[in-house]
Every structure is written in structure tokens, then in C-alpha cells.
Design a protein around this motif. Structure first.
Motif, PDB file in Angstrom:
ATOM      1  N   LYS A 106      23.497  24.765   2.728  1.00 52.03           N
ATOM      2  CA  LYS A 106      24.627  24.628   2.322  1.00 52.03           C
ATOM      3  C   LYS A 106      25.552  24.409   3.069  1.00 52.03           C
ATOM      4  O   LYS A 106      26.153  25.791   3.178  1.00 52.03           O
ATOM      5  N   THR A 129      16.431  21.594   6.924  1.00 57.46           N
ATOM      6  CA  THR A 129      17.798  21.577   6.145  1.00 57.46           C
ATOM      7  C   THR A 129      18.916  20.913   5.679  1.00 57.46           C
ATOM      8  O   THR A 129      19.572  22.309   5.722  1.00 57.46           O
ATOM      9  N   LEU A 131      22.432  20.210   3.476  1.00 58.55           N
ATOM     10  CA  LEU A 131      23.842  19.275   2.752  1.00 58.55           C
ATOM     11  C   LEU A 131      24.382  20.187   2.843  1.00 58.55           C
ATOM     12  O   LEU A 131      24.828  21.033   2.856  1.00 58.55           O
ATOM     13  N   GLU A 133      28.939  19.231   2.753  1.00 59.99           N
ATOM     14  CA  GLU A 133      30.093  17.770   2.130  1.00 59.99           C
ATOM     15  C   GLU A 133      30.982  17.787   3.746  1.00 59.99           C
ATOM     16  O   GLU A 133      31.722  18.510   3.553  1.00 59.99           O
ATOM     17  N   ALA A 165      23.005  14.505   4.181  1.00 59.70           N
ATOM     18  CA  ALA A 165      21.526  15.196   3.727  1.00 59.70           C
ATOM     19  C   ALA A 165      20.855  15.067   5.066  1.00 59.70           C
ATOM     20  O   ALA A 165      20.192  13.998   5.445  1.00 59.70           O
ATOM     21  N   SER A 167      17.543  16.336   7.346  1.00 60.31           N
ATOM     22  CA  SER A 167      16.360  17.071   7.559  1.00 60.31           C
ATOM     23  C   SER A 167      15.559  16.903   8.880  1.00 60.31           C
ATOM     24  O   SER A 167      16.166  15.913   9.596  1.00 60.31           O
ATOM     25  N   GLN A 173      13.345  14.689   2.357  1.00 59.36           N
ATOM     26  CA  GLN A 173      14.844  14.930   1.590  1.00 59.36           C
ATOM     27  C   GLN A 173      15.195  14.400   0.882  1.00 59.36           C
ATOM     28  O   GLN A 173      15.777  14.810  -0.146  1.00 59.36           O
ATOM     29  N   VAL A 176      15.734  17.761  -1.283  1.00 59.22           N
ATOM     30  CA  VAL A 176      17.216  18.150  -1.644  1.00 59.22           C
ATOM     31  C   VAL A 176      18.110  17.379  -2.385  1.00 59.22           C
ATOM     32  O   VAL A 176      18.835  18.160  -2.418  1.00 59.22           O
ATOM     33  N   MET A 177      17.865  15.705  -2.278  1.00 55.52           N
ATOM     34  CA  MET A 177      18.462  14.973  -2.840  1.00 55.52           C
ATOM     35  C   MET A 177      18.951  15.671  -4.634  1.00 55.52           C
ATOM     36  O   MET A 177      19.914  15.938  -4.773  1.00 55.52           O
ATOM     37  N   CYS A 179      19.292  18.573  -5.226  1.00 55.91           N
ATOM     38  CA  CYS A 179      20.243  20.174  -4.705  1.00 55.91           C
ATOM     39  C   CYS A 179      21.581  20.212  -5.710  1.00 55.91           C
ATOM     40  O   CYS A 179      22.483  18.954  -5.527  1.00 55.91           O
ATOM     41  N   MET A 181      25.597  20.472  -4.804  1.00 50.36           N
ATOM     42  CA  MET A 181      26.663  21.132  -2.920  1.00 50.36           C
ATOM     43  C   MET A 181      27.822  21.917  -4.277  1.00 50.36           C
ATOM     44  O   MET A 181      28.459  22.375  -3.148  1.00 50.36           O
TER      45      MET A 181
END
Length: 182
Positions: A106, A129, A131, A133, A165, A167, A173, A176-177, A179, A181
Motif C-alpha cells: 500500500k 499487488t 494499492l 494513491e 490497484a 496486480s 484484483q 484487494v479492491m 482494502c 487506502m
């Protein structure tokens, strides 16, 4: 293994710890006041270890500024001074922590993602993976840069909210969508 860059006050670390109690989780937050709260928020999370370190393109001390005075608005600015913190590259993070693979990475580093991905030579190969921002308004072209870097490794990126996202094939994916941020 989960790594959180820009862990802020540790809420995402606590969420990851609750959701993945068997995972090793590492959080990085350079801002001293955020890090103090982060430590309180992860006190009951035995699988989480936090570092008051900035993850940057090159090892060394980096200046930290807070132009808006908000917990989520710290930025890197210059080489140091009284508001400097230790900085580790992703390669150093991987080496110091003995990381082979990162299942979830992340990234919420307030505009510094451009430089992090621009310098991504060897560390992206360790990640399944991501994530992230994205601060396109601060660094135009960052989304394209990230998409280009990950596509070179056969990874796919999809937009969600203010981020991407990403991967590797076979690491889905959809899971993890959900999760956070934050």
C-alpha cells in the motif's frame, strides 16, 4: 507479507492486522506526530512492526514539511534540517527486512510516488499487488509512469477512487479492491 508506505496514524495497519492475522505487516511513517499515534493504534497488533522512516528513491536523510498543517499533508522537502528523517530506498527496505515477496504493497506517500516509481529498477519484481494513491494533480504524468513501469513486468493496473490497484497475473484484483487506502 504486507508493506504500508505512508502508514499515517496506523489505521490501515490495524485493518490489515485484523483481516490478515497470520501475515507479517510492516508500516512506514516518517512524520513524528503521526508515528506517535500510529504506535498507539497498533499496540494490540502483534504481527505489525512500524518504522519512523521515509521510503524514498535513495537512502539518506530527507526534509519533511507540512504545508497544510494536517496529519495527511506531510511532504518531502529538501535535504533535512531540524525536520529531517531517515530515508530508505525500497531496495533497502527489502534487504533490511529480509523480504522475498510482498503480497500487498500500500502506497500513500503524498505526491512522492512519482519519484518512487521512477526509480523502480529491482523492487517491483518482489511485489504481487500494489494499492497506490496517485497525486496526478501534483505530479502530472505519474499515473502513466506507474502504468508503464508495472506493464513492463506483466502487471495490470485498474483505476479505483484516487488510486490504482495493480496486480501480477494470478493474484486477482477483486480481493484487494475492498482494502482501505487510509
Amino acid at each position: 507479507m504486507i508493506v504500508d508506505l505512508g502508514a499515517n496514524i496506523g489505521l490501515s495497519l490495524a485493518l490489515f492486522s485484523e483481516r490478515y492475522p497470520e501475515a507479517r505487516i510492516y508500516g512506514f511513517e516518517p512524520a513524528p506526530d503521526n508515528f506517535e499515534i500510529l504506535q498507539l493504534n497498533i499496540a494490540a497488533c502483534p504481527n505489525v512492526q512500524a518504522f519512523q522512516v521515509a521510503v524514498v528513491p535513495q537512502d539518506g536523510r530527507v526534509g519533511l514539511i507540512n504545508p497544510d498543517g494536517q496529519q495527511d499533508s506531510y511532504r518531502f522537502g529538501g535535504a533535512g534540517g531540524s525536520n529531517s528523517v531517515e530515508g530508505w530506498s525500497m531496495s533497502t527496505v527489502i534487504r533490511k527486512l529480509g523480504i522475498d515477496k510482498i503480497d500487498i504493497l500500500k502506497i500513500d506517500i503524498e505526491g512522492a510516488e512519482y519519484e518512487l516509481f521512477e526509480s523502480a529498477q529491482d523492487w517491483l519484481g518482489h511485489v504481487n499487488t500494489i494499492l497506490v494513491e496517485v497525486h496526478e494533480h501534483e505530479k502530472p504524468g505519474v499515473t502513466a509512469l506507474i502504468r508503464d513501469k508495472v506493464s513492463q513486468l506483466g502487471m495490470t493496473a485498474i483505476n479505483f477512487g484516487e488510486g490504482l490497484a495493480i496486480s501480477r497475473a494470478g493474484h486477482g484484483q477483486a480481493s484487494v479492491m475492498s482494502c482501505s487506502m487510509g
